[in-house]
Design a protein around this motif. Structure first.
Motif, PDB file in Angstrom:
ATOM      1  N   UNK A 209       0.807  -1.221   0.000  1.00 28.61           N
ATOM      2  CA  UNK A 209       0.000   0.000   0.000  1.00 28.61           C
ATOM      3  C   UNK A 209       0.841   1.273   0.000  1.00 28.61           C
ATOM      4  N   UNK A 210       2.130   1.146   0.252  1.00 30.26           N
ATOM      5  CA  UNK A 210       2.979   2.321   0.376  1.00 30.26           C
ATOM      6  C   UNK A 210       4.077   2.398  -0.674  1.00 30.26           C
ATOM      7  N   UNK A 211       4.486   1.267  -1.219  1.00 30.27           N
ATOM      8  CA  UNK A 211       5.585   1.246  -2.190  1.00 30.27           C
ATOM      9  C   UNK A 211       5.080   0.820  -3.563  1.00 30.27           C
ATOM     10  N   UNK A 250      14.227  -3.636   0.255  1.00 28.06           N
ATOM     11  CA  UNK A 250      15.264  -3.299   1.227  1.00 28.06           C
ATOM     12  C   UNK A 250      16.100  -2.127   0.742  1.00 28.06           C
ATOM     13  N   UNK A 251      16.555  -2.174  -0.499  1.00 30.64           N
ATOM     14  CA  UNK A 251      17.370  -1.079  -1.030  1.00 30.64           C
ATOM     15  C   UNK A 251      16.562   0.204  -1.157  1.00 30.64           C
ATOM     16  N   UNK A 252      15.307   0.077  -1.548  1.00 24.82           N
ATOM     17  CA  UNK A 252      14.422   1.238  -1.656  1.00 24.82           C
ATOM     18  C   UNK A 252      14.288   1.930  -0.297  1.00 24.82           C
ATOM     19  N   UNK A 253      14.052   1.151   0.748  1.00 23.96           N
ATOM     20  CA  UNK A 253      13.872   1.715   2.094  1.00 23.96           C
ATOM     21  C   UNK A 253      15.183   2.249   2.650  1.00 23.96           C
ATOM     22  N   UNK A 254      16.258   1.497   2.477  1.00 24.45           N
ATOM     23  CA  UNK A 254      17.568   1.907   3.002  1.00 24.45           C
ATOM     24  C   UNK A 254      18.064   3.194   2.335  1.00 24.45           C
ATOM     25  N   UNK A 255      17.615   3.443   1.114  1.00 23.78           N
ATOM     26  CA  UNK A 255      18.021   4.640   0.404  1.00 23.78           C
ATOM     27  C   UNK A 255      17.106   5.833   0.621  1.00 23.78           C
ATOM     28  N   UNK A 256      16.156   5.719   1.536  1.00 23.71           N
ATOM     29  CA  UNK A 256      15.256   6.824   1.834  1.00 23.71           C
ATOM     30  C   UNK A 256      14.025   6.897   0.964  1.00 23.71           C
TER      31      UNK A 256
END
Length: 368
Positions: A209-211, A250-256
């Motif tokens: 729902x968020x990404x 994971x990379x999407x979140x870790x990169x802001x």
């Protein structure tokens, strides 16, 4: 129905124009280049290690309390399969998500439906049922912008529900995929966080729902012994989750990217929520609804008629809605769920106008 003239108010998913396509493409490239050992092989039952680490840090828990899954519904299914047997009592909200009802019924659960109020589950009604002898395996709640009703469980009720769980020794299954899609009002603490002992709550959420719906990544938090059982079930079910998708997230979140994506989704959905509420007030003034402070759905109650016929007539006009009966064990004949997440404001207004036209025709033919 695939015609461009069809307006679907049925599907709870973000439209492509608010999905961060370019950032996800870049995140996929980083994940595949930097951590191929995690993305191209079987992964651990807990999920992609970097995603598990990010989730644990975000929620302030240990990694043995985390499990990343193929969407939050996979987490739901594992938990239900592990903890529900034929004849076991489970408390659900009325109304609640139709797939929850389907999964629990297929497992043979006995369902106790507790009504929703404007501020969420009627906790006093639950307390009366418990005092009368009900002993559920768990209580299933969607505390934020509930699907389908759009309401949010108040802070006082969250605390009362947790106290009941401790007194009567049951688990709370906090199904919370919409928590981050808040566009107004004050954020409330998760029930999982209110449970300082971390003994009575299993928490589930999703990046769908968020990404992006297509990544199919969700996760579960809970006591280590429960998470360990679910990890074993996962291994026995699919050997490994889809670590490639989890690596991208994971990379999407870790990169802001996660926080940037939230702002984009919140802005778009606030505009869409306002459009559909204004349209219902204009074209269906007899309808009652609670204006949601976030999420994907508007629930409307009509004063008369049967929505099963209304749903069919609306479809003839190119509008797809979901009838309220889908979300109840019994009831919902005068209610509809309208999803505004995937439709632009102008189409939302047109869809509600068509729905109102179908209702006027239906009410007119019912007059003596």
């Amino acid at each position: 129905m695939s015609s461009p003239d069809v307006i679907s108010l049925a599907r709870g998913a973000p439209s492509l124009d608010i999905v961060p396509v370019d950032e996800l493409r870049e995140a996929a490239d980083r994940a595949f280049r930097s951590h191929p050992e995690h993305c191209f092989s079987y992964g651990p039952a807990a999920g992609h290690p970097l995603l598990v680490e990010w989730i644990a840090k975000r929620h302030g828990v240990e990694q043995d309390q985390v499990m990343a899954t193929n969407g939050s519904m996979q987490a739901d299914a594992f938990f239900f399969q592990e903890f529900v047997g034929a004849g076991d009592l489970v408390v659900v909200e009325a109304p609640t998500y139709d797939r929850t009802l389907l999964m629990l019924r297929e497992l043979g659960a006995e369902l106790l439906a507790i009504p929703l109020e404007a501020d969420g589950l009627d906790v006093e009604a639950l307390a009366r049922a418990l005092q009368a002898g009900a002993r559920p395996r768990f209580v299933h709640v969607i505390p934020n912008f509930q699907n389908p009703a759009g309401c949010t469980l108040s802070l006082e009720k969250r605390r009362q529900l947790l106290e009941l769980a401790r007194r009567y020794d049951f688990l709370i299954f906090e199904d919370d995929p919409y928590v981050d899609v808040r566009f107004e009002g004050e954020s409330l603490p998760r029930i999982f966080d209110l449970d300082g002992r971390r003994e009575n709550v299993v928490y589930v959420s999703s990046f769908t729902k968020t990404v992006c719906p297509g990544v199919r990544v969700g996760y579960l938090l809970g006591p280590p012994e429960i998470v360990a059982r679910l990890r074993r079930r996962a291994t026995n079910t699919y050997i490994s989750p889809c670590v490639a998708s989890q690596g991208i997230v994971a990379e999407f979140c870790r990169g802001g990217g996660f926080e940037r994506s939230l702002e984009r989704v919140r802005t778009a959905l606030r505009e869409r929520r306002d459009a559909i509420c204004e349209a219902v007030a204009e074209h269906l003034p007899e309808a009652r609804f609670v204006k949601p402070e976030g999420g994907y759905f508007l629930w409307i109650d009509l004063p008369d008629g049967d929505v099963r016929e209304l749903e069919a007539r609306a479809r003839e006009r190119g509008v797809v809605v979901v009838k309220g009966t889908d979300f109840f064990i019994e009831g919902g004949e005068q209610s509809l769920r309208l999803a505004y997440s995937a439709v632009a404001p102008a189409q939302l207004r047109e869809g509600v106008a068509r729905l109102a036209s179908a209702r006027r025709e239906l009410v007119g033919t019912a007059q003596p």
